[in-house]
Design a protein around this motif. Structure first.
Motif, mmCIF file in Angstrom:
data_model
loop_
_atom_site.group_PDB
_atom_site.id
_atom_site.type_symbol
_atom_site.label_atom_id
_atom_site.label_comp_id
_atom_site.label_asym_id
_atom_site.label_seq_id
_atom_site.Cartn_x
_atom_site.Cartn_y
_atom_site.Cartn_z
ATOM 1 N N LEU A 1 -24.631 43.535 -23.287
ATOM 2 C CA LEU A 1 -23.840 43.272 -24.486
ATOM 3 C C LEU A 1 -24.662 42.515 -25.543
ATOM 4 C CD1 LEU A 1 -20.742 43.626 -25.319
ATOM 5 C CD2 LEU A 1 -20.550 41.194 -24.849
ATOM 6 N N GLY A 2 -25.855 42.065 -25.152
ATOM 7 C CA GLY A 2 -26.723 41.368 -26.109
ATOM 8 C C GLY A 2 -26.603 39.858 -26.039
ATOM 9 N N CYS A 3 -26.003 39.355 -24.966
ATOM 10 C CA CYS A 3 -25.841 37.905 -24.828
ATOM 11 C C CYS A 3 -27.053 37.319 -24.098
ATOM 12 C CB CYS A 3 -24.563 37.586 -24.061
ATOM 13 S SG CYS A 3 -24.408 35.856 -23.627
ATOM 14 N N PRO A 4 -27.833 36.454 -24.776
ATOM 15 C CA PRO A 4 -29.013 35.846 -24.134
ATOM 16 C C PRO A 4 -28.617 34.618 -23.332
ATOM 17 C CG PRO A 4 -28.907 35.216 -26.444
ATOM 18 C CD PRO A 4 -27.643 35.969 -26.147
ATOM 19 N N VAL A 5 -28.218 34.791 -22.074
ATOM 20 C CA VAL A 5 -27.599 33.685 -21.325
ATOM 21 C C VAL A 5 -28.475 32.444 -21.226
ATOM 22 C CG1 VAL A 5 -25.880 34.870 -19.929
ATOM 23 C CG2 VAL A 5 -28.249 34.762 -19.139
ATOM 24 N N SER A 6 -29.794 32.630 -21.209
ATOM 25 C CA SER A 6 -30.648 31.447 -21.027
ATOM 26 C C SER A 6 -30.837 30.676 -22.333
ATOM 27 C CB SER A 6 -32.008 31.869 -20.472
ATOM 28 O OG SER A 6 -32.604 32.792 -21.357
ATOM 29 N N LYS A 7 -30.367 31.226 -23.450
ATOM 30 C CA LYS A 7 -30.570 30.549 -24.744
ATOM 31 C C LYS A 7 -29.263 30.090 -25.384
ATOM 32 C CE LYS A 7 -34.675 33.227 -25.943
ATOM 33 N NZ LYS A 7 -34.667 34.668 -26.188
ATOM 34 N N LEU A 8 -28.180 30.103 -24.635
ATOM 35 C CA LEU A 8 -26.893 29.746 -25.225
ATOM 36 C C LEU A 8 -26.868 28.274 -25.626
ATOM 37 C CD1 LEU A 8 -24.419 31.641 -22.890
ATOM 38 C CD2 LEU A 8 -25.154 32.251 -25.191
#
Ligand code: FES
Ligand SMILES: [Fe+2]
Length: 359
Positions: free
Chosen positions: A164-171
């Motif tokens: 989906l384009g969610c950068p989990v490590s950069k939230l």
């Protein structure tokens, strides 16, 4: 094991109303599953620590000088004081009661004035370890050493979130809101797991979604909900909150057994953590995280939080009504809508699996 959905009954009302049942749930569920306990950013640097409780069990999460994240019992081996409190950074872990001091990897370093004690070796004493894993902005702890790894429990969720384009490590953590609700934790989870109540209970949300397309898919330890935003009807939908129609209306909703929810949108991610405070009292923690956009990261918009709050107030009223009804002498079990309540049934089957032999 569970029956098919069309013949099944819901779990007994005593599972929601009996204080002793919650004690068994702690032993069978909350101390045997991966529990989200805090933000990875708080324990990023060597020596940083976070003290938490997992269904009342004191736990310390500590980043070692070797960069490894560890979790221990936060209970001193001397006379059981808790050791760490809150969040901070330390070179060693010192018990505030008599000053026993442990290394960042849990070994006892110093026990003042303890000479002459027989059948006791300082070097044998350590804080018991628990399992800890990180995913995205979250730290998870599992009190049980035998259960499946976090990656196995999360299954395909990380792939789908990435797609989906969610950068989990950069939230970027933006906002937290807590709600205390007068219901059993499972009443809240049941309610989250179906869209069946949308038409009657959430008229404003119902207007936004394509209810016919609403779907719940179940997997081993989690379920996902597909809830597409409805395209606006010309001349009739001026009051709609989501414009949709800009082509970017994708969203993912996950519930991970037993008490963690992830709501993933193209520009933000929110989590809901559902914590039993008592058999008829539940704390729900809502947290919003935003994605970096180029150099800057925007905070979550007040409108997003306000809309979530409106829906949550509607759900709170429902859940508190249900808790009252579950305590009624006239009610024990109900039935499921085959079309709309497969997610609730899936949760109840997991409950039966984990609680087997106790009730
Ligand atoms: S209880 Fe920790 S040093 Fe005594
Ligand atoms: Fe709801």
């Amino acid at each position: 094991m569970s029956h098919g959905l069309s013949t099944a009954h819901t779990i007994p009302s005593s599972w929601y109303t009996d204080a002793r049942f919650l004690e068994r749930e702690k032993e069978r569920i909350f101390w045997h599953t991966w529990q989200p306990v805090g933000h990875a950013a708080k324990v990023a640097s060597p020596g940083s620590y976070l003290a938490v409780e997992i269904a009342g069990e004191p736990c310390a999460i500590v980043r070692g000088n070797d960069g490894i994240l560890r979790a221990f019992s936060n209970v001193c081996r001397h006379r059981a004081s808790t050791i760490l409190e809150g969040n901070g950074c330390a070179k060693s872990l010192r018990c505030p009661y008599h000053g026993w001091t442990y290394s960042l990897d849990g070994a006892l370093l110093v026990a003042p004035e303890f000479e002459g004690v027989e059948n006791w070796n300082r070097s044998d004493v350590r804080l018991p370890a628990m399992r800890v894993e990180e995913w995205g902005p979250f730290v998870f702890v599992n009190v049980d050493s035998q259960t499946p790894a976090l990656s196995e429990v999360l299954g395909d969720i990380p792939n789908q979130v990435a797609a989906l384009g969610c950068p989990v490590s950069k939230l970027h953590f933006s906002y937290r809101r807590d709600y205390m609700i007068r219901c059993n934790w499972k009443v809240y989870v049941d309610n989250y797991l179906e869209g069946y109540h949308l038409p009657a209970a959430h008229p404003s949300l119902f207007r936004e979604l394509d209810y016919n397309e609403y779907r719940v898919d179940t997997f081993r330890y989690y379920s996902s909900q597909y809830a597409p935003i409805r395209p606006p009807r010309p001349g009739r939908d001026e009051a709609r909150r989501y414009a949709a129609g800009d082509g970017d209306d994708r969203a993912l909703y996950f519930w991970i057994f037993p008490n963690f929810m992830l709501n993933v949108y193209p520009d933000n991610l929110s989590s809901n953590i559902i914590l039993p405070v008592g058999h008829d009292r539940t704390l729900t923690i809502f947290e919003w995280f935003t994605y970096p956009k180029g150099e800057e990261t925007k905070d979550i918009s007040p409108e997003t939080v306000a809309f979530s709050d409106e829906i949550q107030q509607e759900d709170i009223r429902i859940c508190e009504n249900v808790q009252k009804g579950l305590a009624s002498r006239s009610y024990d079990r109900g039935r499921y809508s085959v079309k709309r309540e497969n997610g609730v049934h899936h949760f109840h089957c997991l409950m039966e699996e984990f609680m087997k032999g106790t009730a």
